[in-house]
Design an enzyme around this catalytic site. Structure first.
Site, mmCIF file in Angstrom:
data_model
loop_
_atom_site.group_PDB
_atom_site.id
_atom_site.type_symbol
_atom_site.label_atom_id
_atom_site.label_comp_id
_atom_site.label_asym_id
_atom_site.label_seq_id
_atom_site.Cartn_x
_atom_site.Cartn_y
_atom_site.Cartn_z
ATOM 1 N N GLU A 136 -21.786 88.383 3.887
ATOM 2 C CA GLU A 136 -20.511 88.180 5.171
ATOM 3 C C GLU A 136 -21.845 88.852 5.998
ATOM 4 O O GLU A 136 -21.321 90.104 6.081
ATOM 5 C CB GLU A 136 -19.344 88.255 4.839
ATOM 6 N N GLU B 5 -15.609 84.170 0.996
ATOM 7 C CA GLU B 5 -14.132 85.033 0.587
ATOM 8 C C GLU B 5 -13.111 84.458 1.476
ATOM 9 O O GLU B 5 -13.032 83.794 1.800
ATOM 10 C CB GLU B 5 -14.481 86.583 0.719
ATOM 11 N N ASN C 73 -18.019 99.592 9.366
ATOM 12 C CA ASN C 73 -16.687 98.907 10.754
ATOM 13 C C ASN C 73 -15.085 98.997 10.390
ATOM 14 O O ASN C 73 -14.425 99.632 11.638
ATOM 15 C CB ASN C 73 -17.013 97.973 11.314
ATOM 16 N N GLY D 170 -22.543 93.117 6.073
ATOM 17 C CA GLY D 170 -23.400 93.756 6.861
ATOM 18 C C GLY D 170 -24.137 93.421 7.476
ATOM 19 O O GLY D 170 -23.836 92.109 7.454
ATOM 20 N N CYS E 251 -16.936 91.965 13.465
ATOM 21 C CA CYS E 251 -17.648 90.799 13.398
ATOM 22 C C CYS E 251 -17.287 89.424 13.638
ATOM 23 O O CYS E 251 -17.975 88.434 14.343
ATOM 24 C CB CYS E 251 -18.332 90.285 11.768
HETATM 25 O O1 TXE Z 1 -25.678 97.732 8.216
HETATM 26 P P1 TXE Z 1 -25.735 97.637 7.064
HETATM 27 P P2 TXE Z 1 -26.276 99.078 9.473
HETATM 28 C C1 TXE Z 1 -24.659 94.715 11.947
HETATM 29 C C2 TXE Z 1 -24.284 94.900 13.097
HETATM 30 C C3 TXE Z 1 -24.783 96.499 12.851
HETATM 31 C C4 TXE Z 1 -25.827 96.615 12.165
HETATM 32 C C5 TXE Z 1 -26.489 97.371 11.258
HETATM 33 O O2 TXE Z 1 -25.271 94.952 13.901
HETATM 34 O O3 TXE Z 1 -25.907 97.064 14.073
HETATM 35 O O4 TXE Z 1 -25.955 94.926 11.542
HETATM 36 O O5 TXE Z 1 -26.102 98.006 10.480
HETATM 37 C C6 TXE Z 1 -25.693 98.894 2.630
HETATM 38 N N1 TXE Z 1 -29.207 97.531 -0.543
HETATM 39 N N2 TXE Z 1 -23.373 94.644 11.548
HETATM 40 O O6 TXE Z 1 -27.469 99.309 9.422
HETATM 41 O O7 TXE Z 1 -27.642 98.367 6.875
HETATM 42 C C7 TXE Z 1 -25.493 100.175 3.872
HETATM 43 O O8 TXE Z 1 -25.664 101.392 3.032
HETATM 44 C C8 TXE Z 1 -28.067 97.112 -0.594
HETATM 45 C C9 TXE Z 1 -22.250 93.608 10.872
HETATM 46 O O9 TXE Z 1 -25.009 100.202 8.932
HETATM 47 O O10 TXE Z 1 -25.704 95.699 6.974
HETATM 48 C C10 TXE Z 1 -24.029 100.110 3.264
HETATM 49 O O11 TXE Z 1 -22.966 100.031 2.367
HETATM 50 N N3 TXE Z 1 -27.607 97.700 0.669
HETATM 51 C C11 TXE Z 1 -21.423 93.784 9.629
HETATM 52 C C12 TXE Z 1 -23.844 98.900 3.960
HETATM 53 O O12 TXE Z 1 -25.107 98.362 3.478
HETATM 54 C C13 TXE Z 1 -27.994 98.663 1.138
HETATM 55 C C14 TXE Z 1 -21.158 95.402 9.784
HETATM 56 C C15 TXE Z 1 -24.358 97.651 4.897
HETATM 57 O O13 TXE Z 1 -25.384 98.328 6.708
HETATM 58 C C16 TXE Z 1 -29.338 98.495 2.080
HETATM 59 C C17 TXE Z 1 -22.392 95.783 10.056
HETATM 60 C C18 TXE Z 1 -29.978 97.760 0.821
HETATM 61 N N4 TXE Z 1 -31.395 97.126 0.548
HETATM 62 C C19 TXE Z 1 -23.016 95.544 10.690
HETATM 63 N N5 TXE Z 1 -29.330 98.362 2.884
HETATM 64 C C20 TXE Z 1 -20.517 93.181 9.203
HETATM 65 N N6 TXE Z 1 -21.057 92.224 9.129
HETATM 66 O O14 TXE Z 1 -19.608 93.271 10.395
HETATM 67 C C21 TXE Z 1 -27.982 98.880 3.367
HETATM 68 N N7 TXE Z 1 -27.093 98.373 2.209
#
Ligand code: TXE
Length: 484
Positions: A251, A464, A153, A229, A285
């Site tokens: 976070e 952070e 994002n 994430g 977020c």
């Molecule tokens: O996030 P992911 P996604 C929320 C938002 C969104 C939902 C899913 O609601 O719809 O999460 O989004 C890496 N081990 N947020 O699926 O999967 C992945 O490659 C290690 C809120 O896109 O959490 C990426 O680099 N890493 C949020 C990162 O994690 C792993 C921002 C985030 O992706 C992994 C984004 C694993 N097992 C989504 N699986 C915020 N807090 O700002 C995935 N990744």
């Protein structure tokens, strides 16, 4: 510094393909078309990155802070000199308006490097004096090899928010940007090479979360993980890294409340509420997605918010008049749409938006959605409980301060909250009771990089920002020396 069609990993100072030679498609959300390829890295690439980081650690960790300062400042300068290329790459990759990449994402990426470069030359540690007997001093030593994993994002903004303090404190880093938005991380690797960052100090491995990301989290040499994430991914990371006793900073998601009292400065409030609802298509977020309005103001607020939402221009992210660009991916667009259908099933009324925008020409297949305002939903429904992370807000009236606090605190999340009132006593009283890591009073997204940043409840663990980040990336060691 122009984007290449084939993104490369940055390992041991060199730009290299994945060991397997495999690539993944990288989509441009504005057009819905594949425009580049990124390495589909696996544990072999992570192993090479960790090996390089381990080799680089003795020298980097012992380098005087002034050296680290100079290199990090140089990286910031290179990003600044190539601001437009970085911003265009960010917009192409994420679908966000170019104006936002130019004014928020890329300036903040530079600021992250400058902030932590200067912080490290001023960082001190504590001493505890036992009068007449002994003195304790605390050494703050880098952890070793650390992992930084960031989302799509705010791609370069969040990537550098983790990498800069990790490097400043003398750690060597294996980092993975989101597979949905890898391009600016690739440009950053080129900037690091140009800036003279020693080989292996920062390694950037591209690829899927459950493959490359998981390999970083699982690697026994990686001492800490800083992750931003989704909450579900956060849970998986805890399950893997917890039993390995790794340090974690997570976070995660949010379902942030905006509480608006009738005595607020309406004009300032409505402008900021529109921003907190729909900036970056609601894909921040910190966006406020549940809006609670004191009943005497409710109708005026609802009508004005709906009117202003309908005026927002959704479209070509490269156009200067665009307010909302494309959502990040087709999968995400469909997820957001599924919540709009759910909201109706749950009894909500969609007052505006929620439909796809029919675009022309090359943008016809992009991911465009009109921002939506929904009313009439109870707190307990899924639309009000789950993170949608799109241009969707719900609005609800309330009668008393206690009710507003209960509504605001009524989800599993606790990242941020926004409060609008002119009554200073009430602002302090309510802020104290809100279950959130960050409370904004009469503003939104005003950020001072020195302040602690993070959430409570399912919004994460750890903080952070400022000294919190410097402390996270260092291990305190107490040395006790007795007199005589
Ligand atoms: O996030 P992911 P996604 C929320 C938002 C969104 C939902 C899913 O609601 O719809 O999460 O989004 C890496 N081990 N947020 O699926 O999967 C992945 O490659 C290690 C809120 O896109 O959490 C990426 O680099 N890493 C949020 C990162 O994690 C792993 C921002 C985030 O992706 C992994 C984004 C694993 N097992 C989504 N699986 C915020 N807090 O700002 C995935 N990744």
């Amino acid at each position: 510094m122009t984007p290449d069609k084939y993104i490369k990993n940055y390992i041991d100072g060199a730009l290299v393909p994945a060991a397997s030679g495999a690539y993944l498609d990288n989509y441009c959300p504005a057009t819905g078309k594949v425009y580049s390829q990124l390495p589909d890295s696996d544990e072999q690439d992570v192993q090479r990155a960790v090996d390089a980081a381990e080799r680089a650690f003795p020298e980097w960790s012992k380098a005087e802070p002034g050296k680290r300062f100079r290199i990090l400042m140089r990286i910031a300068d290179i990003i600044e000199q190539n601001m437009e290329e970085f911003a265009r790459a960010e917009t192409t990759d994420s679908g966000k308006p170019l104006a936002m990449s130019m004014s928020v994402d890329i300036p903040r990426a530079q600021a992250n490097f400058r902030f932590f470069a200067t912080a490290i030359v001023q960082f001190g540690s504590e001493s505890h004096h036992m009068a007449g007997e002994a003195v304790n001093y605390t050494l703050r030593q880098p952890l070793g090899v650390v992992g930084c994993i960031s989302p799509w994002n705010l791609p370069l903004y969040l990537f550098t928010w983790k990498i800069a303090p990790a490097l400043a404190t003398g750690n060597c880093v294996v980092a993975k940007p989101s597979e949905l938005t890898p391009m600016t991380a690739y440009l950053l690797s080129k900037a690091c090479i140009e800036a003279g960052l020693p080989s292996g100090v920062l390694n950037i491995v591209h690829g899927l979360g459950n493959k490359a990301g998981q390999a970083i989290v699982e690697h026994p040499v990686v001492k800490a993980i800083s992750f931003t994430g989704g909450t579900a991914t956060g849970k998986k990371i805890v399950a893997t890294a917890g039993p390995m006793f790794k340090k974690l900073s997570l976070e995660l998601g949010g379902k942030n409340p905006n509480i608006i009292f009738a005595d607020c400065n309406f004009d300032a409030m409505i402008v900021d509420t529109l921003r907190s609802s729909f900036s970056n298509n609601g894909q921040i977020c910190l966006c406020g997605s549940r809006i609670y309005v004191e009943r005497p103001l409710y109708e005026k607020f609802r009508d004005e918010l709906v009117k202003r939402t309908q005026f927002l221009k959704v479209g070509d992210p490269f156009s200067a008049v665009t307010d909302l660009g494309a959502l990040v991916s087709l999968q995400h667009l469909e997820k957001v749409e599924s919540y709009l259908s759910l909201a109706e099933v749950e009894g909500g009324s969609i007052l505006c938006g929620g439909t796809r925008v029919e675009m022309k020409g090359e943008y016809e297949t992009g991911y465009y959605l009109r921002p939506a305002v929904i009313e009439g939903l109870p707190l307990e429904c899924r639309t009000n409980q789950e993170e949608i992370f799109g241009p969707v807000v719900t609005i609800t009236p309330f009668d008393t301060e206690e009710e507003a606090i209960a509504l605001a605190n009524g989800t599993v999340y606790g990242l941020s909250a926004t409060l609008w009132t002119q009554d200073i006593s009430r602002a302090n009283r309510v802020a104290e009771q809100l279950q959130a890591g960050i409370v904004w009073v009469n503003c939104w997204m005003v950020r001072d990089l020195r302040t602690p940043f993070g959430g409570v409840k399912n919004s994460g663990i750890g903080r952070e920002g400022g000294n919190e980040a410097l402390r996270f990336f260092t291990e305190p060691k107490n040395v006790c020396m007795k007199y005589g």
